[in-house]
Write an enzyme that holds these catalytic residues in place. Structure first.
Site, short mmCIF file in Angstrom:
data_model
loop_
_atom_site.label_atom_id
_atom_site.label_comp_id
_atom_site.label_asym_id
_atom_site.label_seq_id
_atom_site.Cartn_x
_atom_site.Cartn_y
_atom_site.Cartn_z
N LYS A 191 53.56 3.55 38.82
CA LYS A 191 54.54 3.23 37.40
C LYS A 191 54.37 2.30 37.29
CE LYS A 191 58.49 3.47 35.62
NZ LYS A 191 58.23 4.57 33.85
N ASP A 247 56.77 13.03 46.92
CA ASP A 247 57.35 14.21 47.79
C ASP A 247 58.43 14.65 46.66
OD1 ASP A 247 59.40 15.04 49.16
OD2 ASP A 247 60.49 13.07 49.63
#
Ligand code: NAD
Length: 360
Positions: A191, A247
């Site tokens: 990001k 995850d």
């Protein structure tokens, strides 16, 4: 000789692990490879008998072996215990003890299981074979400061996302090395339009890439990647990402393949001792019923042959045998479909072992 520590754990752990060991023994017998197995306890079973979900004796057995096959731990009986006493703590401590910083989760679509995938046929027809590589010991799950403080009208909660050059470098090397043995493409997911840690990831991965010019590299923001995974999963080979993004994305990519009972994982680290386990938990709701799918554990054993023992061809023997048994229509309850033949945990392990024994 290859020494394997086997930690069955709780719930369906012992049932599925037994089938993976059976399959490894079939590979050993048919191809004349010497595997030895050393059983150790962890999780609720160890807590009840030894007062610790990860007894020192288990760590020592693991350290005396070349690789670890882990089942699953946990169960309702231990749900109310404090975090450090809970069975699940065993696998977290073991990863830490062995410096296992890279979690590999392959997500592959088996043609005969296409019906179990939530994706449309026209997307599945293009196939996919993705390796998600998630950084496992750093990032926001471990960064400090963390916690809660009182403020005027409630609380303030803080988590810290932090990464160092070394942490990024070592996992980037793992990703490029693995991509070299696959289709030679790494997609770095971050990001970096918002996060400082992501900007460091890009910088460090680009610099490691200078030593891997034969591997293609590209970058995607995590929000775009989560969309691309359902729209066009075939574009990915290796996805490299941090702890939290990994995850989430590894569960998303797992869901694309159908059942949680099919998905293996490998945790690699600094040394040469790595851990292999299915991605699912101990499934107490079906434990002891001979209905659990052992394929995730069996495919974890295949990953062990590939990444710990460098027996790429033997790993393929297991994977092809799983594919062959599924193509013949055999299914455990979780992947059962009209017109297929339902078999139990034990029978699935036996069918795959027999396929290996007849492998040419
Ligand atoms: P789970 O993965 O155990 O089960 C989720 C669902 O999937 C259940 O309906 C279960 O029956 C089904 N399922 C899981 N594995 C299957 C298999 N091989 N074949 C067929 N069906 C299967 O997750 P959960 O129910 O959230 O957790 C149960 C326990 O496992 C908890 O104590 C949890 O903390 C623990 N857990 C342990 C690990 C680990 O050991 N690494 C990982 C996740 C959860």
């Amino acid at each position: 000789m290859y020494k394997i520590a086997v930690i069955p754990g709780d719930g369906i752990g012992p049932e599925i692990t037994e089938q993976a060991v059976k399959v490894l023994k079939a590979v050993g017998k048919h191809f004349n490879i010497d595997f030895s197995f050393f059983e150790a306890s962890a999780g609720g079973a160890a807590l009840d008998t030894k007062g610790d979900p990860l007894p020192q004796e288990t760590i020592e057995i693991c350290k005396s072996c070349d690789s670890i096959l882990f089942g699953a731990v946990g169960g309702h009986k231990w749900d109310d215990l404090p975090a450090e006493k809970r069975p699940e703590n065993a696998v977290l401590r073991l990863r830490k003890e062995l410096g296992l910083f890279a979690n590999l989760r392959p997500a592959v679509i088996f043609e005969s299981l296409a019906d179990a995938s939530p994706l449309k046929k026209e997307i599945l027809d293009k196939g996919f074979d993705i390796m998600v590589i998630r950084e496992l010991t750093g990032g926001i799950y471990f960064g400090k400061p963390r916690g809660r403080t009182n403020i005027n009208n409630g609380f303030k909660a803080i988590d810290t996302m932090e990464y160092t050059t070394d942490e990024i470098q070592r996992i980037a090397i793992v990703a490029f090395e693995i991509a070299r043995k696959r289709r030679k493409k790494v997609t770095v997911v971050d990001k970096s339009n918002v996060l400082e840690t992501s900007r460091l990831w890009r910088e460090v991965v680009k610099s490691v890439h200078k030593n891997y010019q034969d591997v293609e590299i590209d970058f995607q923001y995590v929000d775009n990647c989560s969309m691309q995974l359902v729209k066009a999963p075939y574009q990915f080979d290796v996805i490299l990402t941090g702890n939290m993004f990994g995850d989430i994305l590894s569960d998303e990519s797992a869901a694309l393949t159908g059942s949680i009972g099919m998905l293996p994982s490998a945790s690699l680290g600094d040394g040469s001792l790595f851990l292999y386990e299915p991605i699912h938990g101990s499934a107490p709701d079906i434990a002891g019923q001979n209905t659990a799918n052992p394929i995730a554990s069996i495919l974890s054993a295949a990953l062990m042959l590939r990444y710990s023992f460098d027996l790429q061809w033997a790993a393929e023997v297991i994977e092809n045998s799983v594919r062959a048994v599924l193509a013949k229509g055999y299914r455990t309850a979780d992947i059962m479909h009209d017109g297929c033949i339902e078999v139990g945990t034990l029978e699935m392990g036996e069918l795959i072992s027999r396929e290996i024994e007849n492998y040419k």
